[in-house]
Design a protein around this motif. Structure first.
Motif, short mmCIF file in Angstrom:
data_model
loop_
_atom_site.label_atom_id
_atom_site.label_comp_id
_atom_site.label_asym_id
_atom_site.label_seq_id
_atom_site.Cartn_x
_atom_site.Cartn_y
_atom_site.Cartn_z
N ALA A 84 -3.80 5.47 9.83
CA ALA A 84 -4.80 4.85 8.97
C ALA A 84 -4.58 5.25 7.51
N VAL A 85 -4.18 6.51 7.28
CA VAL A 85 -3.87 6.96 5.92
C VAL A 85 -2.71 6.16 5.35
N PHE A 86 -1.70 5.93 6.17
CA PHE A 86 -0.56 5.14 5.73
C PHE A 86 -0.99 3.72 5.35
N ALA A 87 -1.76 3.08 6.22
CA ALA A 87 -2.20 1.71 5.96
C ALA A 87 -3.05 1.63 4.70
N LEU A 88 -3.96 2.59 4.53
CA LEU A 88 -4.80 2.61 3.33
C LEU A 88 -3.96 2.82 2.07
N GLY A 89 -2.99 3.73 2.16
CA GLY A 89 -2.12 3.96 1.02
C GLY A 89 -1.29 2.74 0.66
N GLN A 90 -0.89 2.00 1.68
CA GLN A 90 -0.12 0.78 1.41
C GLN A 90 -0.99 -0.28 0.73
N VAL A 91 -2.24 -0.38 1.13
CA VAL A 91 -3.16 -1.30 0.45
C VAL A 91 -3.32 -0.90 -1.00
N MET A 92 -3.44 0.39 -1.27
CA MET A 92 -3.56 0.87 -2.64
C MET A 92 -2.31 0.54 -3.45
N ILE A 113 8.01 -7.89 3.91
CA ILE A 113 8.56 -6.87 4.81
C ILE A 113 7.59 -5.69 4.96
N ALA A 114 7.11 -5.17 3.83
CA ALA A 114 6.18 -4.04 3.90
C ALA A 114 4.86 -4.45 4.55
N GLY A 115 4.40 -5.67 4.24
CA GLY A 115 3.16 -6.14 4.86
C GLY A 115 3.30 -6.37 6.35
N TYR A 116 4.45 -6.89 6.76
CA TYR A 116 4.72 -7.10 8.19
C TYR A 116 4.71 -5.77 8.93
N HIS A 117 5.34 -4.77 8.33
CA HIS A 117 5.32 -3.44 8.94
C HIS A 117 3.91 -2.86 8.92
N GLY A 118 3.19 -3.05 7.81
CA GLY A 118 1.82 -2.55 7.74
C GLY A 118 0.93 -3.14 8.81
N LEU A 119 1.15 -4.42 9.13
CA LEU A 119 0.40 -5.03 10.22
C LEU A 119 0.69 -4.34 11.54
N HIS A 120 1.94 -3.95 11.74
CA HIS A 120 2.30 -3.20 12.95
C HIS A 120 1.57 -1.86 13.00
#
Length: 201
Positions: free
Chosen positions: A107-115, A140-147
């Motif tokens: 969740a920290v990773f996903a939140l950081g990616q949104v930031m 690419i980063a969004g596709y991985h973030g969805l995973h």
């Protein structure tokens, strides 16, 4: 003269039923999913090689933030492996805690990616249609973030599930998925953030 195939003792045979169907299904899914990531990264490589104006990732992206998020994901891989070991030792409380820690790191990773996405769009004015590099980065980063988001949901379902029977297999199947997400990100991080742009001229 006919040759005889060497016989295999019953103790050496691995029955098909010994491999859980969930594991087989996950391996098949990951094999096909890896092709999707490979296709996107191949497109990145081809366009990067042909575009003399490809931006330098060291200038465009926040490598410090990306490196921190990568570290969080790597640590989550270690906690997930520890959760599998705990489940195999029938230490279910420890396994559950470790799975929850893994989910929290995801969740920290996903939140950081949104930031990071927000900073690119709002502060640096880099959006999906800015150029090929930006478009492929977000895809690419969004596709991985969805995973990652799907993985966090799966981990929470496994950790908070009340049925103990089959929980060990569920943790192992979730671990296969999560380790794939980790491995995919190492490749993505290297390609998107670390590989320098081709020299001009």
């Amino acid at each position: 003269m006919t040759s005889r195939m060497p016989s295999v003792s019953p103790s050496e045979r691995v029955p098909v039923a010994a491999v859980p169907a969930g594991k087989v299904g996950m391996w098949v899914f990951l094999a096909t999913d890896a092709m999707g990531f490979a296709g996107l990264l191949l497109a990145e490589a081809l366009l990067r090689a042909r575009d003399a104006s490809w931006p330098d990732p060291a200038v465009r992206f926040d490598r410090g933030l990306a490196g921190g998020l990568t570290l969080a994901l790597l640590v989550s891989g270690a906690t997930m492996a520890a959760a599998v070991a705990a489940a195999k030792a029938d230490r279910w409380a420890a396994a559950r805690r470790l799975v929850l820690v893994t989910a929290a790191l995801g969740a920290v990773f996903a939140l950081g990616q949104v930031m990071e996405f927000r900073a690119l769009v709002m502060a640096r004015h880099v959006g999906l249609a800015t150029d090929h590099a930006a478009g492929l980065f977000f895809v690419i980063a969004g596709y991985h973030g969805l995973h990652v988001i799907v993985g966090v949901a799966v981990l929470l379902a496994v950790a908070l599930g009340g049925q103990r029977s089959g929980r060990g297999v569920s943790i192992e199947v979730a671990a296969l998925y999560w380790q794939f997400v980790d491995a995919a990100w190492i490749v993505i991080f290297t390609v998107l953030y670390l590989l320098p742009a081709a020299p001009r001229g």
